[in-house]
Write a protein that holds these residues in place. Structure first.
Motif, short mmCIF file in Angstrom:
data_model
loop_
_atom_site.label_atom_id
_atom_site.label_comp_id
_atom_site.label_asym_id
_atom_site.label_seq_id
_atom_site.Cartn_x
_atom_site.Cartn_y
_atom_site.Cartn_z
N THR A 127 0.67 -0.91 -0.14
CA THR A 127 -0.16 -0.37 -0.37
C THR A 127 1.05 1.12 -0.28
O THR A 127 0.09 2.45 0.39
CB THR A 127 -0.60 -0.07 1.38
N SER A 128 2.08 1.23 -0.09
CA SER A 128 2.79 2.27 -0.08
C SER A 128 4.05 2.10 -1.11
O SER A 128 3.88 0.70 -1.41
CB SER A 128 3.77 2.55 1.41
N TRP A 129 4.28 3.59 -2.22
CA TRP A 129 5.44 3.21 -2.69
C TRP A 129 7.03 2.74 -1.99
O TRP A 129 7.70 2.26 -3.17
CB TRP A 129 5.93 5.12 -3.42
N GLY A 145 3.65 -2.89 -7.02
CA GLY A 145 3.18 -1.72 -7.07
C GLY A 145 4.09 -1.26 -8.56
O GLY A 145 3.96 -0.07 -8.34
N TYR A 193 -1.54 0.05 -3.41
CA TYR A 193 -0.71 0.91 -4.11
C TYR A 193 -1.12 0.82 -5.68
O TYR A 193 -0.50 -0.13 -6.28
CB TYR A 193 1.25 1.02 -3.29
N ASN A 228 0.05 -4.76 -7.35
CA ASN A 228 0.48 -5.25 -6.47
C ASN A 228 -0.12 -6.21 -5.03
O ASN A 228 -0.03 -5.58 -4.13
CB ASN A 228 -0.38 -3.72 -5.79
N ARG A 287 -3.50 10.22 -7.48
CA ARG A 287 -3.78 9.25 -8.10
C ARG A 287 -4.23 8.82 -8.66
O ARG A 287 -4.75 8.18 -10.48
CB ARG A 287 -3.50 7.99 -7.07
#
Length: 301
Positions: A127-129, A145, A193, A228, A287
């Motif tokens: 859920t994160s870059w 991702g 993400y 992802n 996004r």
């Protein structure tokens, strides 16, 4: 005759001083290590533990790596059996599967499916870059991702769904011995993400279930949608896995389950919570704008 002078050192004092220095050094190293694990070293700390999880390990082993799960539920599944050897009623052969979910800080989620406290399947969603986890699938190195679905070649099957609020996509791969005789499920989770939703014009109008995509649009979507979420299974153990009802509306973690733990749903108000909510709103707008820019390119292919 003058008496001997007192020695300039004390053995007892030096021993206690050395012990104090060792204790202080150990405490300092432990404090720095814990602080690193909770901040800049959190990604590496989680990655090293996730690499130790494989289908077949005990649940207690996973709990020893990541602590107790935050969510837990059960579901009934029908094991795959040979109809010539077993004519029993399917309701009598159902087994109970325990589903457990761990939040990986703010970086992602881990979910396991266990039968008799043995992990038969597990999935990871980023859920994160900052947590673009590297995964090796059939000697192909992908990053959650970032790597598009088309990097894995044609799947065994694929499925997509698009609703008023929820969406998702998954595809199944099997590589035989090079893939460790495992089933690999990769796709797009709507809480993950860089999630790219399938648009309405991608679905095949002749498919009443609205789960299949048109071949031309499907290739374009796979080339642009990053993976992802990845779910790893030893074998296809249950009928629900084959008919598509096992994962429901989410490949991996269920957004409706974990979203209530987000800061914007807190009952006690604070300035930090409001600031965090503004950042999340800005992130979601960014996004959405990126996704809107990709739409003309997808429709033109």
């Amino acid at each position: 005759m003058n008496p001997d002078p007192e020695p300039w050192y004390s053995t007892t004092l030096n021993v206690w001083t050395l012990a104090g220095v060792l204790v202080a050094s150990w405490t300092l190293v432990k404090t720095i290590t814990e602080g690193c694990r909770r901040t800049i070293g959190r990604r590496r700390y989680l990655t090293t533990r996730l690499r130790k999880i494989v289908p077949g390990v005990r649940h207690d082993y996973v709990e020893g790596l990541l602590g107790e799960p935050k969510w837990q539920s059960t579901m009934g599944c029908t094991p795959l059996t040979d109809p010539e050897l077993d004519n029993a009623n399917s309701e009598d052969t159902k087994v109970e599967i325990t589903v457990r979910t761990w939040p990986l800080s703010r970086l992602g989620y881990l979910i396991t499916w266990c039968e008799d406290d043995a992990v038969v399947m597990y999935g990871i969603t980023t859920t994160s870059w900052w947590f673009r986890l590297p995964v090796l699938i059939d000697q192909k190195r992908i990053r959650l991702g970032k790597t598009p679905l088309a990097a894995l070649g044609a799947p065994e099957e694929h499925r997509a769904w698009l609703g008023n609020r929820r969406y998702g996509y998954l595809e199944r791969h099997y590589f035989g011995n090079p893939g460790g005789y495992r089933w690999w499920y990769v796709g797009v989770n709507d809480i993950g993400y860089n999630a790219v939703p399938p648009s309405g014009n991608l679905f095949d109008e002749e498919d009443d279930s609205h789960t299949r995509l048109r071949p031309d649009s499907w290739d374009s979507y796979r080339a642009s949608a990053p993976i992802n979420t990845v779910v790893v299974s030893g074998v296809a153990l249950y009928e629900e896995v084959l008919d598509g009802s096992f994962f429901g509306t989410s490949l991996g973690v269920d957004q409706d389950l974990v979203r209530l733990a987000e800061p914007e749903y807190d009952l006690l108000d604070s300035r930090i919570r409001r600031a965090h909510q503004r950042l999340r709103e800005w992130h979601w707008r960014l996004r959405h704008r990126r996704w809107e820019k990709k739409q003309p390119a997808l429709q033109g292919r």
